[in-house]
Scaffold this motif. Structure first.
Motif, short mmCIF file in Angstrom:
data_model
loop_
_atom_site.label_atom_id
_atom_site.label_comp_id
_atom_site.label_asym_id
_atom_site.label_seq_id
_atom_site.Cartn_x
_atom_site.Cartn_y
_atom_site.Cartn_z
N UNK A 34 91.15 36.91 -3.05
CA UNK A 34 91.38 35.47 -3.05
C UNK A 34 91.87 35.09 -1.66
N UNK A 35 91.21 34.13 -1.05
CA UNK A 35 91.66 33.58 0.22
C UNK A 35 91.76 32.08 0.05
N UNK A 36 92.99 31.61 -0.03
CA UNK A 36 93.26 30.21 -0.35
C UNK A 36 92.57 29.87 -1.68
N UNK A 37 91.54 29.01 -1.65
CA UNK A 37 90.88 28.65 -2.91
C UNK A 37 89.56 29.40 -3.11
N UNK A 38 89.21 30.31 -2.20
CA UNK A 38 87.97 31.08 -2.32
C UNK A 38 88.20 32.35 -3.14
N UNK A 39 87.20 32.70 -3.95
CA UNK A 39 87.26 33.91 -4.75
C UNK A 39 86.08 34.80 -4.38
N UNK A 40 86.35 36.06 -4.05
CA UNK A 40 85.31 37.02 -3.69
C UNK A 40 85.38 38.22 -4.62
N UNK A 41 84.22 38.64 -5.12
CA UNK A 41 84.11 39.89 -5.88
C UNK A 41 83.22 40.82 -5.08
N UNK A 42 83.66 42.07 -4.90
CA UNK A 42 82.86 42.99 -4.09
C UNK A 42 83.10 44.44 -4.42
N UNK A 43 82.41 45.32 -3.64
CA UNK A 43 82.46 46.76 -3.87
C UNK A 43 83.36 47.49 -2.89
N UNK A 44 83.45 47.01 -1.65
CA UNK A 44 84.20 47.73 -0.62
C UNK A 44 84.92 46.73 0.27
N UNK A 45 86.16 47.05 0.61
CA UNK A 45 86.98 46.13 1.40
C UNK A 45 87.80 46.91 2.41
N UNK A 46 87.90 46.38 3.63
CA UNK A 46 88.80 46.89 4.66
C UNK A 46 89.56 45.69 5.20
N UNK A 47 90.89 45.74 5.12
CA UNK A 47 91.72 44.62 5.56
C UNK A 47 92.66 45.11 6.65
N UNK A 48 92.44 44.63 7.89
CA UNK A 48 93.28 44.95 9.03
C UNK A 48 94.47 44.00 9.01
N UNK A 49 95.65 44.53 8.68
CA UNK A 49 96.82 43.67 8.55
C UNK A 49 97.34 43.16 9.88
N UNK A 50 97.14 43.90 10.96
CA UNK A 50 97.61 43.45 12.28
C UNK A 50 96.80 42.27 12.79
N UNK A 51 95.48 42.36 12.68
CA UNK A 51 94.61 41.30 13.18
C UNK A 51 94.23 40.28 12.11
N UNK A 52 94.64 40.52 10.87
CA UNK A 52 94.33 39.63 9.73
C UNK A 52 92.82 39.43 9.57
N UNK A 53 92.07 40.55 9.64
CA UNK A 53 90.62 40.50 9.48
C UNK A 53 90.23 41.27 8.23
N UNK A 54 89.36 40.67 7.43
CA UNK A 54 88.87 41.31 6.21
C UNK A 54 87.38 41.60 6.39
N UNK A 55 87.00 42.86 6.12
CA UNK A 55 85.59 43.24 6.12
C UNK A 55 85.23 43.62 4.70
#
Length: 167
Positions: free
Chosen positions: A136-157
């Protein structure tokens, strides 16, 4: 009489030395009785991470078991100024942390992640999972298979997006 007693004792003494001489003393497994302090178990853990002016983080867990090479926690909640994290089980080995069972992550940027299993690399400050997740990002909802979240740069792949909803 004294000579008979002396000869009997010398005979017994000789037999004992013959028997001991035939034994391989290095093959005998003698373990000293000692307590191993490397294994620790604790219940109802409440820990605070303090800096000079305020409580930076609060950790709570139902159980903690320390093994020689890893720590295991159950029913974990971590509350800090920038992010919160909860899971049924947390395994910590060196700088790698594995969270399993009803994992929920949230931060101050409005990012929330729910998955069955998430891995966290402390050195790189990266959350990642290869299991199905909901982000969940604000009001967006994503369903997926694989996630990488860089906490320093705040980037989600995210890979394998199944659904993306904007509310």
């Amino acid at each position: 009489m004294a000579i008979k007693i002396f000869s009997v004792l010398m005979g017994i003494f000789s037999l004992v030395f013959i028997f001991l001489g035939m034994q391989d003393l290095y093959s005998i497994q003698i373990k000293p009785l000692s307590v191993d302090f490397k294994s620790i178990e604790a219940k109802n853990i409440n820990a605070f991470d303090l800096n000079s002016s305020l409580v930076a983080s609060f950790y709570e867990a139902d159980d903690w078991v320390r093994f020689e090479d890893k720590d295991s926690f159950s029913k974990v909640n971590i509350f800090s100024l920038e992010q919160n994290l909860s899971s049924n089980e947390l395994l910590m080995q060196d700088d790698n942390i594995s969270l399993k069972g009803n994992v929920f992550y949230t931060d101050v940027n409005g990012t929330r992640i729910r998955a069955d299993e998430i891995f966290y690399v402390k050195d790189l400050k990266i959350l990642h999972t290869d299991t199905n997740f909901t982000a969940y990002k604000d009001s967006n909802i994503l369903l997926g298979n694989s996630l990488v979240y860089d906490l320093l740069n705040r980037q989600i792949k995210i890979e394998g997006v199944k659904l993306w909803l904007n509310k």
